[in-house]
Every structure is written in C-alpha cells, then in structure tokens.
Design a protein around this motif. Structure first.
Motif, short mmCIF file in Angstrom:
data_model
loop_
_atom_site.label_atom_id
_atom_site.label_comp_id
_atom_site.label_asym_id
_atom_site.label_seq_id
_atom_site.Cartn_x
_atom_site.Cartn_y
_atom_site.Cartn_z
N SER A 1 -73.23 -5.60 -106.96
CA SER A 1 -72.83 -3.36 -107.06
C SER A 1 -73.23 -2.97 -108.54
CB SER A 1 -71.42 -3.42 -107.00
OG SER A 1 -70.96 -4.25 -108.28
N THR A 2 -73.01 -2.13 -109.15
CA THR A 2 -73.96 -1.50 -109.92
C THR A 2 -72.46 -1.98 -111.33
OG1 THR A 2 -74.44 0.12 -109.08
CG2 THR A 2 -74.51 1.07 -111.45
N SER A 3 -71.54 -2.04 -111.13
CA SER A 3 -70.71 -2.84 -111.97
C SER A 3 -71.21 -3.70 -112.07
CB SER A 3 -69.32 -2.37 -111.41
OG SER A 3 -69.08 -3.10 -110.32
N ASP A 4 -71.11 -4.84 -111.37
CA ASP A 4 -71.66 -6.04 -111.06
C ASP A 4 -73.00 -6.38 -112.40
OD1 ASP A 4 -69.05 -6.44 -109.80
OD2 ASP A 4 -70.53 -7.00 -108.15
N ARG A 5 -73.68 -5.22 -111.75
CA ARG A 5 -74.89 -5.61 -113.24
C ARG A 5 -75.12 -4.99 -114.12
NH1 ARG A 5 -78.84 -6.02 -109.32
NH2 ARG A 5 -78.31 -4.82 -107.39
N VAL A 6 -73.92 -4.01 -114.63
CA VAL A 6 -73.53 -4.08 -115.70
C VAL A 6 -72.99 -4.61 -117.13
CG1 VAL A 6 -71.92 -2.31 -117.34
CG2 VAL A 6 -73.02 -1.69 -115.03
N LYS A 7 -71.72 -5.69 -115.75
CA LYS A 7 -71.15 -6.72 -116.11
C LYS A 7 -72.25 -8.34 -117.16
CE LYS A 7 -66.20 -5.87 -113.88
NZ LYS A 7 -66.15 -6.28 -112.60
N ILE A 8 -72.91 -8.36 -116.14
CA ILE A 8 -74.30 -9.11 -116.27
C ILE A 8 -74.55 -9.04 -117.08
CG2 ILE A 8 -75.82 -10.10 -115.03
CD1 ILE A 8 -75.17 -10.25 -112.61
N SER A 9 -74.67 -7.75 -117.69
CA SER A 9 -75.94 -7.43 -118.59
C SER A 9 -75.36 -6.96 -120.17
CB SER A 9 -76.58 -5.68 -118.32
OG SER A 9 -76.99 -5.33 -119.44
N ARG A 10 -73.46 -6.49 -119.61
CA ARG A 10 -73.13 -7.37 -120.77
C ARG A 10 -72.59 -8.09 -122.01
NH1 ARG A 10 -69.04 -2.17 -119.71
NH2 ARG A 10 -71.15 -0.51 -120.56
N GLU A 11 -72.82 -9.28 -120.75
CA GLU A 11 -72.29 -11.13 -120.73
C GLU A 11 -74.01 -11.39 -120.98
OE1 GLU A 11 -70.48 -15.03 -118.62
OE2 GLU A 11 -70.85 -12.38 -117.06
N ALA A 12 -74.65 -11.11 -120.49
CA ALA A 12 -76.23 -11.43 -120.97
C ALA A 12 -76.12 -11.33 -122.73
CB ALA A 12 -77.38 -11.56 -120.88
N GLU B 1 -81.21 -5.34 -115.52
CA GLU B 1 -81.33 -4.01 -116.89
C GLU B 1 -82.35 -3.05 -115.57
OE1 GLU B 1 -81.63 -4.56 -120.31
OE2 GLU B 1 -79.53 -4.67 -120.75
N LYS B 2 -83.71 -3.91 -115.39
CA LYS B 2 -84.65 -2.92 -114.75
C LYS B 2 -83.99 -2.15 -113.18
CE LYS B 2 -89.06 -4.98 -114.34
NZ LYS B 2 -89.86 -5.06 -114.33
N ARG B 3 -83.20 -3.03 -112.56
CA ARG B 3 -82.65 -2.68 -111.23
C ARG B 3 -81.40 -1.50 -111.39
NH1 ARG B 3 -82.74 -5.10 -106.29
NH2 ARG B 3 -81.80 -3.77 -105.64
N LEU B 4 -80.82 -1.67 -112.99
CA LEU B 4 -79.98 -0.40 -113.07
C LEU B 4 -80.75 1.23 -113.49
CD1 LEU B 4 -77.34 -2.34 -116.45
CD2 LEU B 4 -76.91 -1.64 -113.30
N GLY C 1 -83.16 1.59 -112.51
CA GLY C 1 -83.69 2.50 -111.13
C GLY C 1 -85.23 2.35 -110.70
N ALA C 2 -86.01 0.93 -111.61
CA ALA C 2 -87.20 1.13 -111.79
C ALA C 2 -87.28 -0.39 -109.95
CB ALA C 2 -88.00 0.45 -113.12
N PRO C 3 -88.69 -0.13 -109.98
CA PRO C 3 -88.74 -0.79 -108.43
C PRO C 3 -89.11 -2.29 -108.85
CG PRO C 3 -91.13 0.75 -109.33
CD PRO C 3 -89.73 1.17 -109.97
N LEU C 4 -88.20 -2.96 -108.28
CA LEU C 4 -88.33 -4.96 -109.14
C LEU C 4 -89.65 -4.87 -108.32
CD1 LEU C 4 -86.90 -6.70 -109.93
CD2 LEU C 4 -85.77 -7.26 -107.71
N THR C 5 -90.02 -5.26 -109.06
CA THR C 5 -91.60 -6.24 -109.09
C THR C 5 -91.46 -7.93 -109.57
OG1 THR C 5 -92.49 -5.77 -110.84
CG2 THR C 5 -92.73 -4.36 -108.43
N ILE C 6 -92.07 -8.34 -109.27
CA ILE C 6 -92.04 -9.94 -109.87
C ILE C 6 -93.30 -10.39 -109.99
CG2 ILE C 6 -92.01 -12.46 -108.71
CD1 ILE C 6 -89.81 -11.27 -107.05
#
Length: 74
Positions: free
Chosen positions: A19-30, A64-67, A69-74
């Motif tokens: 979820s978005t909140s999970d992504r924020v937590k992961i970003s902050r922890e990283a 953060e790229k997903r947060l 809103g940019a499309p995810l490209t590898i």
C-alpha cells in the motif's frame, strides 16, 4: 554489527503488493539505515558497507519511483 544485520534483513523483505503507507514506511526505513551505515562507513571505510548502502539506495529509489506515480520500468 546489529545495524548491518538489520540492513540485510531489510533487503530480503518481500516488496510486493504494498500500500502507499507501506511504501512510505519502507522509504523512510531505508533512508534511516543508509544514513546510519554512512556514519559507520566514514570511520571504517569498509567496501562491504558501501555495497550494502548502494543496494539499499536502489531499493529506496524503486519504491519512491512508484510513490511519485512514475511508471515502473526495469
């Protein structure tokens, strides 16, 4: 040593269906882990610590790229 173990555990976590909140937590922890590892790196100059920081930064950028809103490209 505990900090390095936390960083390695963080790296092994599954990062799917977040979820978005999970992504924020992961970003902050990283960010926190990277900054703490950097303090150790400044003293020891160990290449292994730098490698861990680079991998964590890659994970953080991907999340953060997903947060933003940019499309995810590898």
């Amino acid at each position: 040593m505990e900090l390095i173990n936390r960083a390695l555990e963080f790296e092994q976590r599954k990062m799917r269906s977040l979820s978005t909140s999970d992504r924020v937590k992961i970003s902050r922890e990283a960010k926190s882990l990277i900054l703490d590892l950097n303090q150790i790196y400044k003293v020891k100059k160990d290449q292994k610590i730098m490698d861990i920081m680079k991998r964590l930064t890659a994970i953080k950028r991907k999340v953060e790229k997903r947060l933003k809103g940019a499309p995810l490209t590898i």
